[in-house]
Motif scaffolding. Structure first.
Motif, PDB file in Angstrom:
ATOM      1  N   ARG A 115       2.684   6.568 -27.728  1.00  0.00           N
ATOM      2  CA  ARG A 115       1.675   7.148 -28.620  1.00  0.00           C
ATOM      3  C   ARG A 115       2.214   7.229 -30.047  1.00  0.00           C
ATOM      4  NH1 ARG A 115       0.124  11.838 -25.867  1.00  0.00           N
ATOM      5  NH2 ARG A 115      -1.439  10.580 -24.837  1.00  0.00           N
ATOM      6  N   ARG A 116       3.467   7.718 -30.189  1.00  0.00           N
ATOM      7  CA  ARG A 116       4.069   7.817 -31.525  1.00  0.00           C
ATOM      8  C   ARG A 116       4.251   6.444 -32.147  1.00  0.00           C
ATOM      9  NH1 ARG A 116       8.925  11.627 -29.995  1.00  0.00           N
ATOM     10  NH2 ARG A 116       8.325  10.762 -28.048  1.00  0.00           N
ATOM     11  N   GLN A 117       4.666   5.477 -31.320  1.00  0.00           N
ATOM     12  CA  GLN A 117       4.882   4.119 -31.816  1.00  0.00           C
ATOM     13  C   GLN A 117       3.581   3.528 -32.343  1.00  0.00           C
ATOM     14  OE1 GLN A 117       6.356   1.495 -28.787  1.00  0.00           O
ATOM     15  NE2 GLN A 117       6.242  -0.319 -30.085  1.00  0.00           N
ATOM     16  N   PHE A 118       2.498   3.685 -31.608  1.00  0.00           N
ATOM     17  CA  PHE A 118       1.227   3.111 -32.041  1.00  0.00           C
ATOM     18  C   PHE A 118       0.618   3.881 -33.211  1.00  0.00           C
ATOM     19  CE2 PHE A 118       1.314   1.164 -27.750  1.00  0.00           C
ATOM     20  CZ  PHE A 118       1.268  -0.157 -28.172  1.00  0.00           C
ATOM     21  N   GLN A 119       0.861   5.183 -33.280  1.00  0.00           N
ATOM     22  CA  GLN A 119       0.371   5.951 -34.429  1.00  0.00           C
ATOM     23  C   GLN A 119       1.079   5.502 -35.703  1.00  0.00           C
ATOM     24  OE1 GLN A 119       0.941  10.043 -33.348  1.00  0.00           O
ATOM     25  NE2 GLN A 119      -1.083  10.224 -32.415  1.00  0.00           N
ATOM     26  N   SER A 120       2.392   5.268 -35.590  1.00  0.00           N
ATOM     27  CA  SER A 120       3.122   4.819 -36.781  1.00  0.00           C
ATOM     28  C   SER A 120       2.687   3.415 -37.178  1.00  0.00           C
ATOM     29  CB  SER A 120       4.627   4.874 -36.546  1.00  0.00           C
ATOM     30  OG  SER A 120       5.010   3.916 -35.587  1.00  0.00           O
ATOM     31  N   MET A 121       2.359   2.572 -36.224  1.00  0.00           N
ATOM     32  CA  MET A 121       1.873   1.228 -36.544  1.00  0.00           C
ATOM     33  C   MET A 121       0.515   1.323 -37.239  1.00  0.00           C
ATOM     34  SD  MET A 121       2.900  -0.888 -33.115  1.00  0.00           S
ATOM     35  CE  MET A 121       1.795  -2.224 -33.495  1.00  0.00           C
ATOM     36  N   GLY A 122      -0.330   2.227 -36.788  1.00  0.00           N
ATOM     37  CA  GLY A 122      -1.650   2.409 -37.403  1.00  0.00           C
ATOM     38  C   GLY A 122      -1.531   2.913 -38.825  1.00  0.00           C
ATOM     39  N   HIS A 137       0.819  -1.205   0.000  1.00  0.00           N
ATOM     40  CA  HIS A 137       0.000   0.000   0.000  1.00  0.00           C
ATOM     41  C   HIS A 137       0.856   1.260   0.000  1.00  0.00           C
ATOM     42  CE1 HIS A 137      -4.030  -1.722   0.741  1.00  0.00           C
ATOM     43  NE2 HIS A 137      -3.292  -2.759   1.071  1.00  0.00           N
ATOM     44  N   LYS A 138       2.153   1.101  -0.073  1.00  0.00           N
ATOM     45  CA  LYS A 138       3.024   2.272  -0.116  1.00  0.00           C
ATOM     46  C   LYS A 138       2.783   3.014  -1.415  1.00  0.00           C
ATOM     47  CE  LYS A 138       6.968   0.664   2.514  1.00  0.00           C
ATOM     48  NZ  LYS A 138       8.363   0.279   2.441  1.00  0.00           N
ATOM     49  N   SER A 139       2.784   4.317  -1.327  1.00  0.00           N
ATOM     50  CA  SER A 139       2.612   5.083  -2.559  1.00  0.00           C
ATOM     51  C   SER A 139       3.954   5.185  -3.268  1.00  0.00           C
ATOM     52  CB  SER A 139       2.070   6.477  -2.246  1.00  0.00           C
ATOM     53  OG  SER A 139       2.971   7.163  -1.416  1.00  0.00           O
ATOM     54  N   LYS A 140       3.913   4.958  -4.567  1.00  0.00           N
ATOM     55  CA  LYS A 140       5.129   5.041  -5.364  1.00  0.00           C
ATOM     56  C   LYS A 140       5.301   6.479  -5.825  1.00  0.00           C
ATOM     57  CE  LYS A 140       5.721   1.575  -8.427  1.00  0.00           C
ATOM     58  NZ  LYS A 140       5.329   0.654  -9.471  1.00  0.00           N
ATOM     59  N   LYS A 141       6.524   6.945  -5.760  1.00  0.00           N
ATOM     60  CA  LYS A 141       6.807   8.269  -6.290  1.00  0.00           C
ATOM     61  C   LYS A 141       7.111   8.105  -7.774  1.00  0.00           C
ATOM     62  CE  LYS A 141       8.377  10.415  -2.100  1.00  0.00           C
ATOM     63  NZ  LYS A 141       9.406  11.161  -1.418  1.00  0.00           N
ATOM     64  N   ILE A 142       6.397   8.850  -8.580  1.00  0.00           N
ATOM     65  CA  ILE A 142       6.548   8.735 -10.025  1.00  0.00           C
ATOM     66  C   ILE A 142       7.240   9.997 -10.535  1.00  0.00           C
ATOM     67  CG2 ILE A 142       5.304   8.606 -12.217  1.00  0.00           C
ATOM     68  CD1 ILE A 142       3.091   7.128 -10.718  1.00  0.00           C
ATOM     69  N   ASP A 143       8.226   9.789 -11.390  1.00  0.00           N
ATOM     70  CA  ASP A 143       8.891  10.902 -12.047  1.00  0.00           C
ATOM     71  C   ASP A 143       7.987  11.327 -13.207  1.00  0.00           C
ATOM     72  OD1 ASP A 143      10.590  12.745 -13.112  1.00  0.00           O
ATOM     73  OD2 ASP A 143      12.113  11.293 -13.746  1.00  0.00           O
ATOM     74  N   LEU A 144       7.194  12.369 -12.981  1.00  0.00           N
ATOM     75  CA  LEU A 144       6.161  12.760 -13.938  1.00  0.00           C
ATOM     76  C   LEU A 144       6.705  13.099 -15.329  1.00  0.00           C
ATOM     77  CD1 LEU A 144       3.144  13.045 -14.251  1.00  0.00           C
ATOM     78  CD2 LEU A 144       3.343  15.386 -13.437  1.00  0.00           C
ATOM     79  N   PRO A 145       7.734  13.936 -15.456  1.00  0.00           N
ATOM     80  CA  PRO A 145       8.244  14.216 -16.814  1.00  0.00           C
ATOM     81  C   PRO A 145       8.714  12.953 -17.547  1.00  0.00           C
ATOM     82  CG  PRO A 145       9.132  15.793 -15.245  1.00  0.00           C
ATOM     83  CD  PRO A 145       8.416  14.755 -14.451  1.00  0.00           C
ATOM     84  N   LYS A 146       9.359  12.062 -16.827  1.00  0.00           N
ATOM     85  CA  LYS A 146       9.841  10.819 -17.444  1.00  0.00           C
ATOM     86  C   LYS A 146       8.659   9.962 -17.888  1.00  0.00           C
ATOM     87  CE  LYS A 146      12.895   6.942 -16.470  1.00  0.00           C
ATOM     88  NZ  LYS A 146      13.732   6.286 -15.468  1.00  0.00           N
ATOM     89  N   GLU A 147       7.627   9.883 -17.050  1.00  0.00           N
ATOM     90  CA  GLU A 147       6.437   9.096 -17.396  1.00  0.00           C
ATOM     91  C   GLU A 147       5.705   9.706 -18.594  1.00  0.00           C
ATOM     92  OE1 GLU A 147       4.005   5.809 -17.017  1.00  0.00           O
ATOM     93  OE2 GLU A 147       5.937   6.220 -16.104  1.00  0.00           O
ATOM     94  N   GLU A 148       5.614  11.047 -18.665  1.00  0.00           N
ATOM     95  CA  GLU A 148       4.974  11.705 -19.810  1.00  0.00           C
ATOM     96  C   GLU A 148       5.739  11.419 -21.103  1.00  0.00           C
ATOM     97  OE1 GLU A 148       4.829  15.763 -18.522  1.00  0.00           O
ATOM     98  OE2 GLU A 148       2.854  15.502 -17.612  1.00  0.00           O
ATOM     99  N   GLU A 149       7.066  11.422 -21.029  1.00  0.00           N
ATOM    100  CA  GLU A 149       7.884  11.121 -22.206  1.00  0.00           C
ATOM    101  C   GLU A 149       7.656   9.684 -22.664  1.00  0.00           C
ATOM    102  OE1 GLU A 149      10.258  11.163 -25.391  1.00  0.00           O
ATOM    103  OE2 GLU A 149       9.606  12.907 -24.243  1.00  0.00           O
ATOM    104  N   ARG A 150       7.543   8.751 -21.719  1.00  0.00           N
ATOM    105  CA  ARG A 150       7.300   7.349 -22.059  1.00  0.00           C
ATOM    106  C   ARG A 150       5.946   7.190 -22.741  1.00  0.00           C
ATOM    107  NH1 ARG A 150       5.038   2.658 -20.417  1.00  0.00           N
ATOM    108  NH2 ARG A 150       3.882   3.578 -18.705  1.00  0.00           N
ATOM    109  N   VAL A 151       4.939   7.874 -22.235  1.00  0.00           N
ATOM    110  CA  VAL A 151       3.603   7.811 -22.837  1.00  0.00           C
ATOM    111  C   VAL A 151       3.636   8.397 -24.248  1.00  0.00           C
ATOM    112  CG1 VAL A 151       1.251   8.737 -22.669  1.00  0.00           C
ATOM    113  CG2 VAL A 151       2.364   7.797 -20.641  1.00  0.00           C
TER     114      VAL A 151
END
Length: 129
Positions: free
Chosen positions: A114-121, A96-110
Motif C-alpha cells: 500500500r505504501r509503495q503504491f501510494q508513493s508511486m501515485g 484442496h489443502k488449506s494453507k495456514k497463513i501467518d496473518l500478522p506477516k501478511e498484514e505487514e506485506r499488504v
C-alpha cells in the motif's frame, strides 16, 4: 465386464484420479485389518492411515500401489455399507489443502505494498503539476 481394468489398461483416466483415496463416514470401531480386507480386494495397498484424533475420526486414507486399483476401489466402494454406515470414497486432492497463513506477516506485506503504491501515485501526480 469391461476390459478397462484388465492388464492392457489403455484407458485414459481423468486428472482427478490418483492412487490415494480419502474415505469418510467410517465406523469408529473399524480396525486396520478390516480396512485391509475391504480395500485389499481391489489391488495392492501401500498404506492405510485411519484417523484417530477427534477431528479425523471416521476418516482414512488408502494408498494403492496402482492408480487403476484405486479407481476400481473408488467405483465399487462408494456408498458401500460397512457396519451400518455408508462409505464416502473420494480421490485425495492435495491442491484442496488449506494453507495456514501467518496473518500478522501478511498484514505487514499488504501495508508495504500500500505504501509503495501510494508513493508511486504521488510521484506521478507531481510530474504533471
Amino acid at each position: 465386464m469391461s476390459l478397462a481394468y484388465g492388464k492392457g489398461r489403455n484407458v485414459v483416466l481423468p486428472p482427478s484420479v490418483n492412487r490415494i483415496l480419502l474415505v469418510k463416514n467410517l465406523p469408529f470401531k473399524i480396525t486396520s485389518e478390516e480396512m485391509y480386507d475391504l480395500f485389499g480386494k481391489y489391488g495392492g495397498i501401500r498404506q492405510i492411515r485411519i484417523g484417530t484424533e477427534q477431528k479425523t475420526r471416521g476418516t482414512a486414507y488408502v494408498v494403492y500401489e496402482d492408480i487403476y486399483d484405486a479407481k476400481e476401489a473408488c467405483d465399487h466402494l462408494q456408498g458401500f455399507n460397512v457396519m451400518g454406515r455408508y462409505l464416502v470414497v473420494l480421490y485425495f486432492q492435495s491442491n484442496h489443502k488449506s494453507k495456514k497463513i501467518d496473518l500478522p506477516k501478511e498484514e505487514e506485506r499488504v501495508e508495504q505494498l500500500r505504501r509503495q503504491f501510494q508513493s508511486m501515485g504521488n510521484d506521478e501526480e507531481s510530474e504533471f503539476d
